[in-house]
Design a protein around this motif. Structure first.
Motif, mmCIF file in Angstrom:
data_model
loop_
_atom_site.group_PDB
_atom_site.id
_atom_site.type_symbol
_atom_site.label_atom_id
_atom_site.label_comp_id
_atom_site.label_asym_id
_atom_site.label_seq_id
_atom_site.Cartn_x
_atom_site.Cartn_y
_atom_site.Cartn_z
ATOM 1 N N PHE A 101 7.912 -2.955 100.403
ATOM 2 C CA PHE A 101 7.035 -2.394 99.368
ATOM 3 C C PHE A 101 6.136 -3.475 98.781
ATOM 4 N N ASP A 102 5.032 -2.998 98.182
ATOM 5 C CA ASP A 102 4.097 -3.910 97.528
ATOM 6 C C ASP A 102 4.413 -4.026 96.047
ATOM 7 N N ILE A 103 3.973 -5.138 95.486
ATOM 8 C CA ILE A 103 4.032 -5.332 94.042
ATOM 9 C C ILE A 103 2.629 -5.660 93.571
ATOM 10 N N GLN A 104 2.221 -5.007 92.483
ATOM 11 C CA GLN A 104 0.879 -5.230 91.948
ATOM 12 C C GLN A 104 1.001 -5.815 90.545
ATOM 13 N N ALA A 105 0.867 -7.115 90.445
ATOM 14 C CA ALA A 105 0.828 -7.761 89.129
ATOM 15 C C ALA A 105 -0.286 -8.808 89.142
ATOM 16 N N VAL A 106 -1.319 -8.530 89.939
ATOM 17 C CA VAL A 106 -2.500 -9.384 90.093
ATOM 18 C C VAL A 106 -2.037 -10.832 90.356
ATOM 19 N N CYS A 107 -2.551 -11.801 89.599
ATOM 20 C CA CYS A 107 -2.252 -13.204 89.939
ATOM 21 C C CYS A 107 -0.783 -13.567 89.720
ATOM 22 N N THR A 108 -0.043 -12.759 88.947
ATOM 23 C CA THR A 108 1.376 -13.032 88.729
ATOM 24 C C THR A 108 2.236 -12.329 89.790
ATOM 25 N N GLY A 109 1.598 -11.665 90.735
ATOM 26 C CA GLY A 109 2.319 -10.824 91.688
ATOM 27 C C GLY A 109 3.413 -11.539 92.456
ATOM 28 N N PHE A 110 3.147 -12.748 92.910
ATOM 29 C CA PHE A 110 4.170 -13.440 93.702
ATOM 30 C C PHE A 110 5.382 -13.789 92.850
ATOM 31 N N VAL A 111 5.150 -14.202 91.609
ATOM 32 C CA VAL A 111 6.256 -14.533 90.707
ATOM 33 C C VAL A 111 7.097 -13.280 90.443
ATOM 34 N N TYR A 112 6.425 -12.159 90.234
ATOM 35 C CA TYR A 112 7.149 -10.879 90.087
ATOM 36 C C TYR A 112 7.962 -10.583 91.357
ATOM 37 N N ALA A 113 7.322 -10.739 92.512
ATOM 38 C CA ALA A 113 7.976 -10.390 93.790
ATOM 39 C C ALA A 113 9.194 -11.268 94.034
ATOM 40 N N LEU A 114 9.061 -12.548 93.693
ATOM 41 C CA LEU A 114 10.176 -13.475 93.908
ATOM 42 C C LEU A 114 11.359 -13.089 93.017
ATOM 43 N N ASP A 115 11.065 -12.680 91.789
ATOM 44 C CA ASP A 115 12.138 -12.260 90.877
ATOM 45 C C ASP A 115 12.827 -11.005 91.410
ATOM 46 N N VAL A 116 12.043 -10.055 91.906
ATOM 47 C CA VAL A 116 12.634 -8.817 92.438
ATOM 48 C C VAL A 116 13.508 -9.146 93.660
ATOM 49 N N ALA A 117 13.005 -9.979 94.543
ATOM 50 C CA ALA A 117 13.774 -10.345 95.744
ATOM 51 C C ALA A 117 15.054 -11.083 95.357
#
Ligand code: COA
Length: 323
Positions: free
Chosen positions: A108-124
């Motif tokens: 799935f995708d995560i949409q948090a613009v420039c913070t997206g990768f940090v959000y994705a890493l936390d979810v993972a």
């Protein structure tokens, strides 16, 4: 025994086409000097017309898997952070899954613009800690050039395209130490794209399809907010500023990065800077910068690394980890 999530490999991928400040001088009323002084950017990469976010994501993902010594068979979770997906749907994560010939695992995708990768890493990290996944592919990938008005000098000099990825694996040793995610939607109008799928008029065309930004106000909020998240992250871990070996910040503007480094009393030699050659690649910027510093040998196993980002929403966040 506690399960941690640890980065086992990083990868980055940049499109071949370079756009320098002197190229931009020929496109809008700007100067190399203004761009370098105000932002620290000298050049950025731009995807070809036929190159998509998924293409960039695939390049970064394959390199991260190779660095981790893993194959696509090992992957049991795919998260792609992006603001510029190939399609409305399927998600870019599902398109990437297809490219990698992986079947069945959640994507799935995560949409948090420039913070997206940090959000994705936390979810993972949370998937792995709870035992729901053991080997996650976490990607930040963007073709920001597609949502930039190339006649608007206030925004077109800032952004670039690219992708970065990590393989995050279950481990007995840390790993990600803590994550801190935030958002405040009341800042919508400082940084946004007016058009969207369900706004009146449907899919955006013309000016509505492009990034709008109140740069100066965004700058001030970013500096203050990132300063606060540094304090929050250190306090949550009972750490002192001097315990941080490396700062890997979102690459929006060298002056924002310098302000965060000052907050940490950290010399710029300990700060990973790629904004000069990448520009702001939104969700790709943090994993791209991490990959650069891992591959050139600066960031070593066991060192303490602080990732932070700030972006549209506004969203902001940090991840503290032992590499
Ligand atoms: N070239 C030359 N002049 C430019 C220009 C450009 N590319 N873009 C803007 N200017 C002009 C403005 O028109 C303004 O002119 P004026 O004084 O005659 O009105 C002047 O430069 C100063 O503009 P201002 O916006 O106040 O400059 P600034 O110092 O705030 O720098 C940014 C502008 C965009 C570089 C800076 O505000 C910034 O980086 N903001 C945060 C952006 C960001 O990080 N966004 C993403 C968050 S993830």
């Amino acid at each position: 025994m506690t399960t941690f999530a640890r980065i086992s490999g990083t990868g980055g991928y940049l499109p071949a086409k370079e756009l320098t400040n002197s190229d931009l001088e020929r496109m809008v009323d700007t100067s190399d000097e203004w761009i370098r002084e105000r932002t620290g950017i000298k050049s950025r990469r731009v995807a070809d017309d036929n190159e998509t976010t998924c293409d960039l994501a695939e390049g970064a993902a394959r390199r991260a898997l190779e660095a981790a010594g893993r194959t696509t068979d090992d992957v049991d979770l795919i998260i792609v952070a992006t603001t510029t997906p190939d399609r409305i749907f399927p998600s870019t994560a599902c398109l990437l899954q297809q490219r990698l010939d992986i079947h069945g695992c959640p994507a799935f995708d995560i949409q948090a613009v420039c913070t997206g990768f940090v959000y994705a890493l936390d979810v993972a990290d949370k998937f792995i800690r709870t035992g729901a996944a053991r080997c996650a592919l976490v990607v930040g990938a963007e073709t920001m050039s597609r949502i930039i008005d190339w006649n608007d000098r206030a925004t077109c000099v800032l952004f670039g395209d690219g992708a970065g990825a990590v393989v995050l694996e279950a481990s007995d040793e840390p790993g990600i130490l803590s994550s801190h995610l935030h958002a405040d939607g009341s800042y919508e109008k400082l940084l946004y794209v007016p058009g969207g799928v369900s706004t009146s008029g449907g899919c955006p065309t013309g000016d509505d399809a492009y990034v709008k930004m109140r740069g100066n106000e965004t700058f001030r909020v970013a500096v203050n907010t990132l300063g606060r998240i540094v304090d929050e992250t250190l306090a949550a871990n009972g750490l002192d500023k001097s315990d941080i070996d490396w700062l890997v910040p979102h690459q929006a503007n060298i002056r924002i990065i310098q302000a965060t480094a000052r907050k940490l009393s950290m010399p710029m030699e300990r700060v990973v800077v790629t904004v000069d050659t990448h520009g702001n690649t939104s969700a790709a910027s943090v994993p791209l910068a991490l990959d650069v510093a891992v591959r050139d040998g600066r960031i070593k196993r066991g060192e303490t690394v602080l990732l932070e980002a700030f972006g549209g929403g506004f969203t902001w966040g940090s991840v503290l980890l032992k590499y």
